[in-house]
Design an enzyme around this catalytic site. Structure first.
Site, mmCIF file in Angstrom:
data_model
loop_
_atom_site.group_PDB
_atom_site.id
_atom_site.type_symbol
_atom_site.label_atom_id
_atom_site.label_comp_id
_atom_site.label_asym_id
_atom_site.label_seq_id
_atom_site.Cartn_x
_atom_site.Cartn_y
_atom_site.Cartn_z
ATOM 1 N N TYR A 54 47.961 -66.841 -22.733
ATOM 2 C CA TYR A 54 46.600 -66.561 -23.187
ATOM 3 C C TYR A 54 45.538 -67.148 -22.261
ATOM 4 O O TYR A 54 44.427 -66.657 -22.203
ATOM 5 C CB TYR A 54 46.386 -67.133 -24.590
ATOM 6 N N ASP A 109 64.236 -64.230 -28.857
ATOM 7 C CA ASP A 109 64.762 -62.951 -29.359
ATOM 8 C C ASP A 109 65.657 -63.194 -30.571
ATOM 9 O O ASP A 109 65.600 -62.485 -31.575
ATOM 10 C CB ASP A 109 65.485 -62.161 -28.254
ATOM 11 N N LYS A 163 62.340 -69.311 -24.363
ATOM 12 C CA LYS A 163 63.161 -68.328 -23.642
ATOM 13 C C LYS A 163 63.675 -69.039 -22.398
ATOM 14 O O LYS A 163 63.431 -68.633 -21.255
ATOM 15 C CB LYS A 163 62.300 -67.087 -23.312
ATOM 16 N N ASP A 197 52.321 -66.084 -31.710
ATOM 17 C CA ASP A 197 51.489 -64.972 -32.184
ATOM 18 C C ASP A 197 52.379 -63.883 -32.777
ATOM 19 O O ASP A 197 52.156 -63.399 -33.887
ATOM 20 C CB ASP A 197 50.674 -64.420 -31.009
ATOM 21 N N ASP A 239 53.217 -62.985 -37.104
ATOM 22 C CA ASP A 239 53.011 -61.680 -37.760
ATOM 23 C C ASP A 239 54.315 -61.235 -38.418
ATOM 24 O O ASP A 239 54.323 -60.734 -39.542
ATOM 25 C CB ASP A 239 52.594 -60.596 -36.743
HETATM 26 C C1 IPM Z 1 45.964 -64.273 -34.085
HETATM 27 C C2 IPM Z 1 45.351 -63.052 -33.468
HETATM 28 C C3 IPM Z 1 44.653 -63.449 -32.167
HETATM 29 C C4 IPM Z 1 45.694 -64.025 -31.234
HETATM 30 C C5 IPM Z 1 43.863 -62.329 -31.487
HETATM 31 C C6 IPM Z 1 42.829 -61.720 -32.416
HETATM 32 C C7 IPM Z 1 43.217 -62.785 -30.214
HETATM 33 O O1 IPM Z 1 46.303 -62.068 -33.261
HETATM 34 O O2 IPM Z 1 45.227 -65.224 -34.379
HETATM 35 O O3 IPM Z 1 47.178 -64.275 -34.284
HETATM 36 O O4 IPM Z 1 46.373 -63.271 -30.535
HETATM 37 O O5 IPM Z 1 45.836 -65.237 -31.196
HETATM 38 MG MG MG Z 2 48.193 -62.550 -34.034
#
Ligand code: IPM
Ligand code: MG
Length: 361
Positions: free
Chosen positions: A145, A227, A194, A251, A255
């Protein structure tokens, strides 16, 4: 009874952001009244809304407000209106990334807890997710990032690169956060990397082990390749207590882990550093449902709970809020994203969900 004055920098952002922030506002007003705490709000522009008003996704004024607040509460940013692949055009996400960097928020804590009544809302089997209670500790100001990146045109034509860069010190401090959190929980840390391919991951693994052996030998440490971790999260999620990983892996895995709870709309997060902390739902601005008043405000409200607990030490208020949310779910109220089988639940909109929580405070 706790008392005190707490300054909160509120950043509603884009899409469903303002809708869910309104519910956080309601809940804080009710809790303040009940617990004798005063919450002072200062609103700031961030993301697409800030680009529209000022041309910058993170105006100086917002940054100053965030820096002088006791905590920052962020809803969500981004949307198709500002989507661009042009390297020089401002993007809403730069506002959030800039804020994380400027506030030194290197540790992102994402608790993944299954609310029993929502077990049916997950796409996984209820018996696989019942009892899941884990914490993802994501490094937030390093890695891909923030590494060196560019687009260049040379003898190979047009190309682009992003660099995954970590210093020993950055890995040490996030490892400590993970081990400290594990000590408050079940004393088990999975470190995800990894290391079979990436040099940055090999350093990650070495440093995590050194910190462990020197300072946290009482905590169980397990290495897991990313993975495999992605697979294990859906195969047998109950094996995890604390999972620590670098920015990009965290990240993606957070999710994925959110689906264990039934919806991304249930996942709160705290970003901690040396100064004021930032609290935000892990989900995005959901432009597809923005303006309809149907978004799930619970990840936002769970972020408020984390803020009360972590930054303000208002444990009782946080407990009361958590219990109110659990009660509303127990009684069968759901926003559309977690509705389940028709007829089994009462589907409510964003404001109604907020009101239901407030009634139970
Ligand atoms: C998160 C989001 C952010 C990230 C985006 C919006 C930049 O996906 O907070 O997980 O990738 O960190
Ligand atoms: Mg995210």
């Amino acid at each position: 009874m706790s008392e005190g004055t707490f300054r909160i920098c509120m950043l509603p952002g884009d899409g469903i952001g303002p809708e869910i922030m309104a519910e956080a506002d309601k809940v804080l007003a009710a809790l303040g009244a009940r617990f004798g705490a005063t919450f002072v709000f200062e609103e700031g522009l961030l993301g697409g809304a800030a680009i529209d008003e000022t041309g910058s996704p993170l105006p100086d004024e917002t940054l100053e407000r965030a820096k002088r607040a006791d905590a920052v509460l962020l809803a969500a940013i981004g949307g198709p209106k500002w989507d661009t692949t042009h390297p020089d055009k401002p993007r809403p996400e730069q506002g959030l990334l800039g804020l994380r960097k400027e506030l030194g928020l290197y540790a992102n804590l994402r608790p993944v807890r299954v609310f029993e009544p929502l077990a049916e809302a997950s796409s996984l089997k209820p018996e696989a997710i019942a009892g899941v209670d884990m914490l993802i500790v994501r490094e937030l100001t390093g890695g891909l990032y923030f590494g060196d990146r560019a687009r260049v045109r040379d003898e190979r034509g047009l190309r682009a690169y992003d660099t995954c860069d970590y210093t020993e010190a950055e890995i040490e401090r996030i490892a400590r956060v993970a081990f400290e959190e594990a000590r408050k929980r079940s004393r088990r840390v999975h470190s995800v990397d990894k290391a079979n391919v990436l040099e940055s991951s090999r350093l990650w693994r070495e440093v995590v082990h050194r910190v462990h052996d020197e300072e946290y030998a009482d905590v169980e440490l397990v290495d897991m390749l990313v993975d495999n971790a992605a697979m294990q999260l859906v195969r047998f999620p109950k094996q995890f207590d604390v999972m620590v990983t670098e920015n990009m892996f965290g990240d993606i895995l957070s999710d994925e882990a959110s689906m264990l709870t039934g919806s991304l709309g249930m996942l709160a997060s705290a970003s901690l550093g040396d100064g004021a902390a930032l609290y935000e739902p892990s989900h995005g601005s959901a432009p597809d449902i923005a303006g309809q008043g149907i978004a799930n405000p619970l990840a936002m409200l769970l972020s408020v709970e984390l803020m009360l607990r972590t930054s303000f030490g208002l444990t009782e208020a946080a407990d009361v809020l958590a219990a109110a949310i659990a009660e509303v779910l127990d009684e069968g109220y759901r926003t559309a994203d977690i509705a389940g089988e028709p007829g089994t639940t009462v589907v409510v909109n964003t404001a109604e969900m907020g009101d239901l929580v407030v009634e139970r405070l």
